[in-house]
Design an enzyme around this catalytic site. Sequence first.
Site, mmCIF file in Angstrom:
data_model
loop_
_atom_site.group_PDB
_atom_site.id
_atom_site.type_symbol
_atom_site.label_atom_id
_atom_site.label_comp_id
_atom_site.label_asym_id
_atom_site.label_seq_id
_atom_site.Cartn_x
_atom_site.Cartn_y
_atom_site.Cartn_z
ATOM 1 N N LYS B 49 0.845 -1.195 0.000
ATOM 2 C CA LYS B 49 0.000 0.000 0.000
ATOM 3 C C LYS B 49 0.883 1.249 0.000
ATOM 4 C CE LYS B 49 -3.262 2.916 0.377
ATOM 5 N NZ LYS B 49 -3.995 3.214 -0.879
ATOM 6 N N LEU B 77 -4.450 7.268 -0.302
ATOM 7 C CA LEU B 77 -3.174 7.135 0.409
ATOM 8 C C LEU B 77 -3.293 7.088 1.925
ATOM 9 C CD1 LEU B 77 -0.774 9.277 -1.758
ATOM 10 C CD2 LEU B 77 -1.175 6.820 -1.785
ATOM 11 N N CYS B 133 -0.753 8.984 -8.469
ATOM 12 C CA CYS B 133 -1.986 8.819 -7.724
ATOM 13 C C CYS B 133 -2.899 10.012 -7.975
ATOM 14 C CB CYS B 133 -1.736 8.671 -6.237
ATOM 15 S SG CYS B 133 -3.272 8.393 -5.344
ATOM 16 N N LYS B 168 6.049 4.738 -11.226
ATOM 17 C CA LYS B 168 4.705 4.324 -11.626
ATOM 18 C C LYS B 168 3.978 5.442 -12.353
ATOM 19 C CE LYS B 168 0.584 2.004 -9.993
ATOM 20 N NZ LYS B 168 0.025 1.197 -8.892
ATOM 21 N N GLY B 220 -9.703 -2.321 -12.853
ATOM 22 C CA GLY B 220 -10.468 -3.523 -13.165
ATOM 23 C C GLY B 220 -10.496 -3.813 -14.658
HETATM 24 C C1 LIG Z 1 -8.379 0.377 -3.780
HETATM 25 C C2 LIG Z 1 -7.168 0.728 -4.568
HETATM 26 C C3 LIG Z 1 -6.118 1.415 -3.947
HETATM 27 C C4 LIG Z 1 -4.977 1.757 -4.671
HETATM 28 N N1 LIG Z 1 -3.950 2.387 -4.035
HETATM 29 C C5 LIG Z 1 -2.787 2.630 -4.710
HETATM 30 C C6 LIG Z 1 -1.654 3.170 -4.051
HETATM 31 O O1 LIG Z 1 -1.683 3.405 -2.852
HETATM 32 N N2 LIG Z 1 -0.537 3.428 -4.771
HETATM 33 C C7 LIG Z 1 -0.472 3.149 -6.104
HETATM 34 O O2 LIG Z 1 0.564 3.382 -6.724
HETATM 35 N N3 LIG Z 1 -1.515 2.612 -6.756
HETATM 36 C C8 LIG Z 1 -2.678 2.340 -6.098
HETATM 37 N N4 LIG Z 1 -3.744 1.759 -6.757
HETATM 38 C C9 LIG Z 1 -3.626 1.453 -8.194
HETATM 39 C C10 LIG Z 1 -3.259 -0.006 -8.418
HETATM 40 O O3 LIG Z 1 -2.016 -0.307 -7.851
HETATM 41 C C11 LIG Z 1 -3.239 -0.344 -9.918
HETATM 42 O O4 LIG Z 1 -2.307 0.493 -10.560
HETATM 43 C C12 LIG Z 1 -4.590 -0.152 -10.576
HETATM 44 O O5 LIG Z 1 -5.621 -0.520 -9.690
HETATM 45 C C13 LIG Z 1 -4.751 -0.932 -11.881
HETATM 46 O O6 LIG Z 1 -4.659 -2.326 -11.687
HETATM 47 P P1 LIG Z 1 -5.943 -3.285 -11.461
HETATM 48 O O7 LIG Z 1 -6.925 -2.976 -12.549
HETATM 49 O O8 LIG Z 1 -5.391 -4.684 -11.529
HETATM 50 O O9 LIG Z 1 -6.483 -2.958 -10.115
HETATM 51 C C14 LIG Z 1 -4.892 1.418 -6.036
HETATM 52 C C15 LIG Z 1 -5.947 0.748 -6.648
HETATM 53 C C16 LIG Z 1 -7.080 0.390 -5.950
HETATM 54 C C17 LIG Z 1 -8.184 -0.336 -6.652
#
Ligand SMILES: Cc1cc2nc3c(=O)[nH]c(=O)nc-3n(C[C@H](O)[C@H](O)[C@H](O)COP(=O)(O)O)c2cc1C
Lengths: 307, 307, 261, 261
Positions: B49, B77, B133, B168, B220
Amino acid sequence: MREKCLDLSVELAGVRLKNPVVVASGTFGFGREYGQFFDLSELGGICCKGLTLHPREGNPPPRIAETPLGMLNSVGLQNPGVDAFIRDELPFLRQHDVAVIANISGNTPEEYGVMCEKLSEAGVDMIEANISCPNVKAGGLAYGTRPELAAEVTREAKQHAAVPVMVKLSPNVTDITEIARAAADGGADALSLINTLRGMRIDVNTRRPILKMNTGGLSGPAVLPVAVRMVWEVANAVKLPLLGMGGVSTGEDAAQLLLAGASAVAVGTALFADPCAPLKVRDGLAEIAARQGLSAVRELTGGIRPW
Amino acid sequence: MREKCLDLSVELAGVRLKNPVVVASGTFGFGREYGQFFDLSELGGICCKGLTLHPREGNPPPRIAETPLGMLNSVGLQNPGVDAFIRDELPFLRQHDVAVIANISGNTPEEYGVMCEKLSEAGVDMIEANISCPNVKAGGLAYGTRPELAAEVTREAKQHAAVPVMVKLSPNVTDITEIARAAADGGADALSLINTLRGMRIDVNTRRPILKMNTGGLSGPAVLPVAVRMVWEVANAVKLPLLGMGGVSTGEDAAQLLLAGASAVAVGTALFADPCAPLKVRDGLAEIAARQGLSAVRELTGGIRPW
Amino acid sequence: MPIQQICTVASMTQLDAATWWMVLEAGKLVEQHGLTGGQFIHIKCGDDQLLRRPISVAIAGWDEPEDLATLIFEVRGEGTRWLSQRKEGDKLDVLGPLGNGFDVSREGHYLLVGGGIGVPPLMEYGESLSWPRTAVLGFRTKDKAFPAVVSRFEEHCEKTYLCTDDGTLGRHGFVDGQVRETLAQDKSFTQVLACGPKPMLKSVAAVAAEFGVPCQVSMEERMACGVGACLGCAIRMKDGSMKHVCKDGPVFNAEEVDWDA
Amino acid sequence: MPIQQICTVASMTQLDAATWWMVLEAGKLVEQHGLTGGQFIHIKCGDDQLLRRPISVAIAGWDEPEDLATLIFEVRGEGTRWLSQRKEGDKLDVLGPLGNGFDVSREGHYLLVGGGIGVPPLMEYGESLSWPRTAVLGFRTKDKAFPAVVSRFEEHCEKTYLCTDDGTLGRHGFVDGQVRETLAQDKSFTQVLACGPKPMLKSVAAVAAEFGVPCQVSMEERMACGVGACLGCAIRMKDGSMKHVCKDGPVFNAEEVDWDA
Ligand SMILES: Cc1cc2nc3c(=O)[nH]c(=O)nc-3n(C[C@H](O)[C@H](O)[C@H](O)COP(=O)(O)O)c2cc1C
Ligand SMILES: Cc1cc2nc3c(=O)[nH]c(=O)nc-3n(C[C@H](O)[C@H](O)[C@H](O)COP(=O)(O)OP(=O)(O)OC[C@H]3O[C@@H](n4cnc5c(N)ncnc54)[C@H](O)[C@@H]3O)c2cc1C
Ligand SMILES: Cc1cc2nc3c(=O)[nH]c(=O)nc-3n(C[C@H](O)[C@H](O)[C@H](O)COP(=O)(O)OP(=O)(O)OC[C@H]3O[C@@H](n4cnc5c(N)ncnc54)[C@H](O)[C@@H]3O)c2cc1C
Ligand SMILES: Cc1cc2nc3c(=O)[nH]c(=O)nc-3n(C[C@H](O)[C@H](O)[C@H](O)COP(=O)(O)O)c2cc1C
Ligand code: FES
Ligand code: FES
């Protein structure tokens, strides 16, 4: 009874639409095909397939790929050219009681101007200047991503158009309000958004992109939340009427876009799942408005209560 | 038999992952919760996280909204701060045979530097600098959308990090390769993409955005085609290893990202539908590689055959 | 410790136009993992819905066979609609047990306060508590007052007061009126356990505080993971900190909750 | 004119591990809109698949009752998997009739050439043509040579030649070898009608051209609308123009197709 009292009509840059549901450019051809499934006069308006000054064959196939609740297309502005449209298609469209919105793409600002002149004279109700089509390598993308070019194209179109000009925005930008403002400065009468997001799908067996163009434009339910966000941002940034689109397939989806600030919505990809989708969206919207006790659907526009 | 011969391991900026499946930052906490469902050592790596220099409470609720095959989040965050992470969480993670990737967000380039120093000393395997973010109003968004800021943050992080730094990237930009190049110029050892797309959903009855922050980040399956496109673009633009993510929920999805150019993939939102999704992605990927007669999954990386 | 399990639907009963009583063969969830009323399970509702749906357990482990778990839910959208269309024998993919139930470890006199679809999560406490208890159950109207649920409170509680917003059944008005009266009349209550819509919880918590009776409330928030990993289901506490409904809740000490957030 | 119609599944028969024979009660589609073999219908395959799936009609209107339409399809992905799980009595949302069938309006001697899952769309032409015809049917291997389909050609055609890529049934090799032999032996053929994978169509077209026999080919392309509105299913013609499989096809004059596109 209740529905009788509900006024479905909306106005988009001075053009009256009998209801707020339009069909999206490129998904409805020039109306002949889906006209077999329902009376085109049931629609608020028809955004015609994108036109160019000269006929175009479009991109090589495959042009379609399915993605999770979305699809990619790389049709690439295949069209018979603006003159053939005016000669062969417009008279058919004009037989119906529906607003005809011509969608145009040019390689140069001048081309936009020429097309606006021809189409105004031929008698369309509105012109939608597509500055966002991501499929055409030359020009297309750049207009929609650079404010100064967007303004220039808009000015040129406005100068030659005798009907309202709506500028169609691309979502593939860092800040859509910047482009929206530029189009507003250029004199746009309305804005439409969103065009497709650029995406890709790869066949893992052949290792080939499914689309011959490698990438294509993403549309369908998957993009709805992006569309809602961008309509809201643009509504807050400019005072122009908006035609919202991107993933609409239910009355609720449409209501979200109206609440976010759109005056009308366009339905595109949903047609492919259900040819009568636009009518269902219209009826769903009417139901929501009635349930909320509104006397006109247009009262939804901009009705969002942000936190 | 066949699977025995298949080498699942990959390398990401010099860090060996025993398989190419990582879990995405923010979706997996610090591993404790999903560690109840499977052994964390089964994973290639864990992006923790997002951490900040000081503890943060995050954004007000509601923070979650569902969209068509996607979801919006505005968690923002929330985290105990980098020191508490090192003290309370890292020792637990270190009990497992898995690469630990700390994800950090700073308000200033200096904050990135300080965190890199602390985390390097504490002994994480890699640092993922989140410059994308979209939820934090100050800083967050700007770093990821302006090349010069992206480069500056990367330089500062690199200067203070004794472990590889992965930057990222945000998908909410006109040209992601521009930011990728800037991060590369700044000295990034790897890039990860994509973070969430900004989106919105409105409750049409209350007329309120579902998220208290009004907008949030879309993740998603819905975003997969955008992720594949961007990974491919970035792979063509820079020579760095890539961690691909965005909508992965099957081995085939992961294979698409690898073929497009990623060295490893991260699984995020899919966890919420199925806690064992990362293991299923790993097994599905192995099956595809085996079926294609590969001896190592890493042979998929960059294997796309564009038209 | 939560697990992922495929449960079989043992029975489905429709309670009213929108409400269903679903019994699951929950197996290990009950027998080894101790699923109890007031906790919740996180249910995959078909492939169309990306996220699972949290549904409270009304009662678990008290019927025969002993691995049954009862859920009572209202159709609110696509996910619960899908759930309502399940048939006996269908399989459900669930995560559980999740969250805490009400803390009833200490001997005492319990006042159970439920509103609408918040009544069922109190059912196990109405039936199985070894200490005396009284129930105040509120509904919008008579037609939404699930007799099948109410009767089980009436059978086991010392007293069961019914209230309806429109007066079509029991006392006319919200539950907090009855709660005030009950607490005023009988000073022996040691705990209020409440479940229902947030405005109801807020006013019940206020009344309980007025009488100095500790109050536990079961809260709702939109969830993604359901297990504490995503930090999606945060609610704000009085001290400014965030707690998470899925992991720290759904039952919270009413005094700790920031009711004005 | 195409319509949208809800059809009932009359029967489902599994032909081999991956192939299904589905009969639909197609009602008006056949009776009023003249759905025939070689045309296709565009089927909604559940809510998970955004786009419809085009499936050719093998034969329609010739069985009793007269509104039945037969589809034969292979499971290739999620959409066709969903379709294969339909049961008798299930409803399907279809668009049709779409596209043209083969043009068999002129008296003549027809050579039908099918490959794999491209065999069924020729079935109606094998059975119901009032002019003499011969069939050349190719399959990958014996196990994929659907006897239930082949027997209907054998029953009605003058001759039915079978080929398999691996020689496990009939002639060893691709269909074009047999086509060449047949056209060489019998100069009376006036039309070749071909359906199958593109490489097969290309070589059959080349052989037909060699013998100066007009050849019609049924083409595939990925579709969105299925009705000619989206311009998604374009294929390139020799003259550089684009035609659309859903509206101008799926059957094209082989000479017009740009086989190298
Ligand atoms: C609930 C949630 C919290 C997230 N928190 C962060 C984070 O703290 N830092 C970050 O770099 N990305 C964060 N993300 C982004 C994910 O790491 C990822 O880049 C994004 O969800 C796309 O991948 P996915 O479709 O497999 O979820 C978060 C995503 C979700 C759904
Ligand atoms: C701990 C907990 C226990 C619950 N127990 C019960 C119960 O026993 N019986 C019952 O009928 N309902 C219960 N709910 C509410 C139930 O989860 C929602 O009604 C359900 O998620 C709605 O899903 P939907 O797809 O039908 O509606 P939609 O509105 O279509 O759902 C869209 C999204 O919003 C979320 N959502 C919508 N409403 C709620 C809500 N009130 N709380 C949390 N998420 C919501 C959904 O989970 C989904 O992610 C409980 C909620 C929580 C948090
Ligand atoms: C005019 C026409 C007639 C057809 N008739 C038959 C038939 O009678 N029997 C039969 O088994 N198959 C037939 N096909 C092929 C059939 O449409 C595909 O196998 C099917 O669409 C695959 O869908 P899926 O979801 O199972 O596969 P997926 O690969 O998951 O599908 C993903 C997407 O790609 C499209 N797609 C994949 N393969 C094809 C293909 N070969 N042609 C067109 N689109 C494709 C799908 O429609 C979908 O949009 C026909 C195709 C066309 C164009
Ligand atoms: C097959 C297809 C072709 C399209 N062609 C055009 C076009 O010619 N001009 C244009 O401005 N937009 C075009 N679009 C974009 C749509 O008009 C619309 O902006 C987009 O698809 C989002 O809406 P939807 O999700 O409802 O389809 C096309 C979209 C699709 C799917
Ligand atoms: S829902 Fe993920 S932390 Fe509660
Ligand atoms: S599929 Fe739309 S034109 Fe053929």
